[in-house]
Each structure stands twice: as structure tokens, then as C-alpha cells.
Scaffold this active site. Structure first.
Site, short mmCIF file in Angstrom:
data_model
loop_
_atom_site.label_atom_id
_atom_site.label_comp_id
_atom_site.label_asym_id
_atom_site.label_seq_id
_atom_site.Cartn_x
_atom_site.Cartn_y
_atom_site.Cartn_z
CG ASP A 21 28.38 45.97 42.95
OD1 ASP A 21 27.26 45.59 43.41
OD2 ASP A 21 28.98 46.96 44.05
N GLY A 24 22.71 46.70 39.20
CA GLY A 24 21.49 47.44 39.02
C GLY A 24 21.12 49.06 38.57
CD1 TRP A 26 25.86 50.85 32.95
CD2 TRP A 26 24.07 49.91 32.63
NE1 TRP A 26 26.21 50.98 32.20
CE2 TRP A 26 24.40 50.21 31.40
CE3 TRP A 26 22.80 49.32 32.66
CZ2 TRP A 26 24.44 49.77 30.02
CZ3 TRP A 26 22.37 48.51 31.44
CH2 TRP A 26 22.89 49.01 30.29
CG HIS A 38 21.49 41.38 36.60
ND1 HIS A 38 22.58 42.07 37.49
CD2 HIS A 38 20.01 40.89 37.32
CE1 HIS A 38 22.17 42.17 38.78
NE2 HIS A 38 20.49 41.70 38.65
CB SER A 66 26.74 36.02 46.86
OG SER A 66 26.41 37.33 46.82
NE ARG A 72 21.30 41.27 45.23
CZ ARG A 72 22.25 41.64 44.27
NH1 ARG A 72 21.72 42.10 42.63
NH2 ARG A 72 23.05 42.50 44.89
CG LEU A 132 41.19 33.02 31.30
CD1 LEU A 132 42.41 33.51 31.96
CD2 LEU A 132 39.60 33.73 30.39
CB ILE A 196 36.18 42.33 50.98
CG1 ILE A 196 37.16 40.44 50.14
CG2 ILE A 196 35.68 41.56 52.79
CD1 ILE A 196 38.51 40.38 50.98
#
Ligand code: FPP
Length: 252
Positions: A21, A24, A26, A38, A66, A72, A132, A196
Site C-alpha cells: 500500500d 499513490g 508516494w 505504481h 483487489s 478506481r 520461492l 486487512i
């Protein structure tokens, strides 16, 4: 390390999940368009994948889009779709060479056909990698995931293949997008927000949460190590009691 420190012998989590998060904000703080946030967020994502591998993390889940992000503006939604496409197209070979297995969780129904194919290709082509596991949560929402799982179980019941009494926690977990993954022990959210936001609600039932003040594009190795150090200080009890050595019971 002094004997009084709790993290003696406590290892890093096997599965770290991150709510990335603050892209935007930043950008806004620098007078830049949100898209630049982004773009820099994608760089932080790449850096974090490398750091996770380096730090011996086995599974890294990143919340990238999400089910609520559709609200948006169209331009931002399509920019984020493009960013996923760009990431898979550009980084897949490198990820695979680094032995990373890619998994995408979330609903694929609303994704464009080319993006869906790309995602399927990323998963199929890295399936046998043993390093990973990188889980990208895209068009993901926990309630949506649980709803889809419930529908599948209900269909099995309706068809007479499952007795409702046989639906236990394992049966539900087995229908989630994460059916083949361990639960996260640590969830990190950047940007100082303490929500959350519909992320891994079932899977994070016993996770530790760390809310880091840093905006996601600035999340670096030091911030990652700081979160892991905080995790190692936590005492995980899973609803039980502390280890006997930590309790003042049984003292004659
Ligand atoms: C939250 O910041 C971030 C997102 C909604 C998207 C996360 C995307 C990336 C990290 C880039 C990599 C993307 C992909 C698809 C691989 P925000 O925009 O909500 O920030 P704000 O809360 O400061 O406005």
C-alpha cells in the site's frame, strides 16, 4: 544474543504475505502522477522477490489488485492490468531461471482473455520450479474467494457427493485458491494503514500482522528485515498458552 531475548532460535516465517500500500501517496508527495507510484511499486515488488529468496522465505504472497480496485478510474485499472501483463512478459524468464514458481490467486473470470492466457502460461511454465513460490493476488478478494469455494462445495452437496456434516475446515481450505499453499505466518501492510482490506481472511487467522510506516515504493531490504525481526520477537500461541518456560506456573 542475550538469554532474555525471545527470538533465540525462532526462525523466519515460511510464508510472508504483503499488502503493498501507498503507491499513490508516494507519488502525490512528490508531485508525480499516481501511475508513477505504481511503476515504482513494481520495482519494489521485484526487489522484494529477490530479497525474499535471499532471506530463505518459501512463499511470498503480494496483493496486487483487489476485487474492490475495479472502483478506481478506468485509466488506473487498465494501467494496473497492463503492469501485470508487462511484469509477466518481461520477468517470467528471469523468475524461472531463479527457480521461482509463480502462482496467481483471485478470480480470473473478469480478466481479459490474453491476460488469462498469460497468467496460465506463467503458472504452467514454472510449475516444476522448487525455489520461492511467488503468489500474485490479482483480482483477489477474500470474501469472493470464500464465496466461490462455498458455491463449489454446495454444488457437491446438491449432487449428493458430499455429506454436509463432512464439511470441515480442511474441506473449505481445500476449495480456496490457496489450497496448495501453507497459511501465512506474517502479514505486512505498508503505508501505515491498519486494515486487512479483504486479504487472506481465512488463511491469516493466526498470522502476525506488522504495519510498516513506509510507502510501498520505498520498501527495501532494511524494511523487510525490520519486519522479520519484529516477527521473531512475537510470541505465537495459536489460542493456547505460552511455553511452560515462559509461565510462572508450576513453581513450588
Ligand atoms: C496500493 O497503493 C497499491 C495497489 C492498489 C496496486 C499494487 C501494485 C503494485 C505494487 C505494482 C505492481 C503491480 C502488478 C500488477 C504486478 P494505492 O494506489 O492504494 O496507494 P494509496 O493508498 O497511497 O493511494
Amino acid at each position: 544474543m542475550s538469554s532474555g531475548q525471545r527470538d533465540a532460535g525462532v526462525s523466519n516465517p515460511a510464508h510472508v504475505a504483503i499488502i503493498m500500500d501507498g503507491n499513490g501517496r508516494w507519488a502525490q508527495m512528490r508531485g508525480l502522477p499516481r501511475q508513477e507510484g505504481h511503476r515504482r511499486g513494481l520495482e519494489a515488488l521485484r526487489r522484494t522477490v529477490r530479497n525474499a529468496s535471499d532471506l530463505g522465505i518459501q512463499v511470498l504472497t503480494l496483493y496486487s489488485f483487489s476485487t474492490e480496485n475495479w472502483r478506481r478510474p478506468y485509466a488506473e485499472v487498465s494501467f494496473l492490468m497492463g503492469l501485470l501483463k508487462h511484469f509477466v512478459e518481461k520477468d517470467l524468464a528471469e523468475l524461472s531461471a531463479a527457480n521461482v514458481r509463480v502462482r496467481i490467486i483471485g478470480s480470473r473470470d473478469d480478466l481479459a482473455a490474453d491476460l488469462r492466457r498469460l497468467v496460465e502460461h506463467a503458472e504452467a511454465s514454472t510449475r516444476n520450479n522448487t525455489g520461492l513460490v511467488l503468489v500474485i493476488a490479482f483480482n483477489y478478494g477474500s470474501r469472493d474467494e470464500i464465496m466461490r469455494a462455498t458455491r463449489r462445495l454446495a454444488a457437491e452437496v446438491a449432487a449428493g457427493r458430499i455429506d454436509p456434516a463432512a464439511i470441515d475446515e480442511a474441506a473449505i481450505a481445500g476449495q480456496l485458491d490457496t489450497h496448495d499453499l501453507p497459511d501465512p505466518e506474517l502479514v505486512i501492510r505498508t503505508s501505515g494503514e491498519t486494515r486487512i482490506s479483504n486479504f487472506l481472511l481465512w488463511q491469516a487467522a493466526y498470522a502476525e500482522f506488522i504495519f510498516a510506516p513506509v510507502m510501498w515504493p520505498d520498501f527495501d531490504r532494511a524494511a523487510f528485515e525490520e519486519a522479520l525481526a519484529q516477527y521473531r520477537q512475537r510470541e505465537r500461541r495459536f489460542g493456547g498458552l505460552a511455553a511452560p518456560s515462559d509461565r510462572s506456573v508450576g513453581v513450588a
